[in-house]
Design an enzyme around this catalytic site. Structure first.
Site, PDB file in Angstrom:
ATOM      1  N   GLU A  90       0.862  -1.176   0.000  1.00  0.00           N
ATOM      2  CA  GLU A  90       0.000   0.000   0.000  1.00  0.00           C
ATOM      3  C   GLU A  90       0.898   1.225   0.000  1.00  0.00           C
ATOM      4  OE1 GLU A  90      -2.937   0.198   3.185  1.00  0.00           O
ATOM      5  OE2 GLU A  90      -2.743   2.379   3.217  1.00  0.00           O
ATOM      6  N   GLU A 126      -2.029  11.769   2.932  1.00  0.00           N
ATOM      7  CA  GLU A 126      -2.834  11.220   4.026  1.00  0.00           C
ATOM      8  C   GLU A 126      -2.589  11.998   5.312  1.00  0.00           C
ATOM      9  OE1 GLU A 126      -2.056   7.183   5.229  1.00  0.00           O
ATOM     10  OE2 GLU A 126      -4.132   6.863   5.778  1.00  0.00           O
TER      11      GLU A 126
END
Ligand code: NAG
Ligand code: NAG
Ligand code: NAG
Ligand code: NAG
Length: 331
Positions: A154, A159
């Protein structure tokens, strides 16, 4: 994103991707340049404007990261005004900001996944704005479409949670992948070198950027900017360019990362075999609320009350919107 993502590992038909704006002039120019420059990148996928959503699936199951959201399917999201393309070609992905909820109820939001997935390339994403605020957990990221998380990897490009002051770039992997912290001194700080993740230990290896323009309110005040990821077997390099610092070769769709200066994050393959840990990565854009990260971090975020109370109040989500100019992939 964190936590057990296996529930969303979908079988994605590789052929079903949208090639938006197949502009013949652009391709002629690329063909010409490839003679004069070694290894010039070729545009292979461009998501922008009225056909943007053709290249994406809407994820409408329970949030695997336990957020207080209902991810809507495409017709529902369009109907609710949470996913649409403006007449100026900006794609908007929003959180419901009109409905007063009871404390503990879920708020409507959207999460989209590219139909296509990749094993390397240069990924350029231009956002005019991104979601932020108390309880808000926005992410622009990649995840394997074929392996059970965290195997297949991932890649979290943008974020953060609540009032986080700048962006965090994170990799999550299966066993045996470290961030080689001796490899570079950048305009960021390494927050963890262990990329190996599991549902119970899912911080991943990450850089915290120092530039406040890289995330949230200050990102939006500059009309956003561009994130670039160059992913090769030799490793991954990330750049951030605030709106007025976007290199001309990015804007002209002829990108040459060798001219961009020092990245903000480097993940070399010296302590991590990139090719075996990261493959078949689809792009994801989502906004969740509270959940496995924004929830526990809420009490130390400077936000008032509880995370669930913040979710109930629609006025907290007026700026919880992704405004996408375009996402381009080059190989
Ligand atoms: C939006 O994109 C379409 C298709 O590429 C283009 O024809 C149109 O001029 C664009 N509109 C604006 C306002 O840029
Ligand atoms: C680090 O960030 C500051 C502030 O954004 C900038 O002036 C400086 O050029 C950056 N340094 C590097 C090495 O990128
Ligand atoms: C980390 O990178 C340095 C510099 O490139 C290299 O000398 C070293 O061997 C690497 N460490 C590991 C564990 O691969
Ligand atoms: C990547 O996806 C392709 C196509 O679905 C599949 O054949 C391949 O096995 C996948 N790679 C890995 C390492 O799982």
């Amino acid at each position: 994103m964190h936590s057990a993502l296996s529930a969303l590992v979908l079988s994605l038909p590789l052929a079903a991707f949208a090639r938006v704006h197949a502009d013949s002039g652009l391709h002629r120019r690329h063909a010409a340049i490839s003679h004069s420059r070694r290894n010039a990148y070729q545009l292979t996928d461009h998501y922008q404007g009225q056909t943007f959503f053709d290249g994406w699936d809407f994820f409408n199951q329970a949030d695997p990261t336990s957020g207080l959201v209902n991810f809507l399917d495409q017709p529902s999201a369009a109907q609710a005004g949470l996913a649409y393309v403006q007449s100026d070609n900006t794609t908007v992905l929003a959180v419901d900001d009109t409905t007063q909820l009871s404390v503990g109820q879920n708020r409507n939001s959207v999460r989209i996944t590219s139909k296509k997935s990749w094993n390397n390339g240069l990924f350029i994403a231009d956002f005019f704005a991104m979601p932020h605020g108390c309880s808000v957990w926005p992410a622009f990221w990649m995840v394997s479409s074929t392996a059970e998380w965290p195997n297949g990897g991932e890649i979290d490009i943008i974020e953060g949670v609540n009032n986080q002051p700048s962006n965090q770039i994170t990799l999550h992997s299966g066993t045996g992948c470290l961030l080689n912290s001796t490899a570079a001194t950048l305009n960021s700080s390494i927050t963890n070198i262990h990329c190996e993740s599991s549902p119970g230990d899912d911080s991943g290896c990450s850089y915290g950027l120092s530039d406040p323009r890289s995330f949230g309110h200050e990102f939006n005040m500059q009309a956003g900017g561009v994130y670039a990821l160059e992913w090769q077997d030799s490793g991954m390099n990330f750049w951030f360019f605030s709106r007025d610092e976007i290199p001309a070769d990015v804007t002209s769709a002829n990108p040459d990362p060798t001219t961009w200066g020092t990245p903000v994050a480097i993940f070399p393959n010296t302590a991590c075999d990139m090719a075996s840990h990261f493959f078949n990565q689809s792009l994801v854009i989502d906004t969740t609320l509270c959940g496995d990260w924004a929830g526990p971090a809420y009490s130390t975020s400077g936000c008032p009350g509880t995370c669930q109370e913040a979710v109930a109040d629609p006025t907290n989500f007026n700026v919880a919107q992704w405004k996408v100019n375009y996402i381009s992939v080059y190989q």
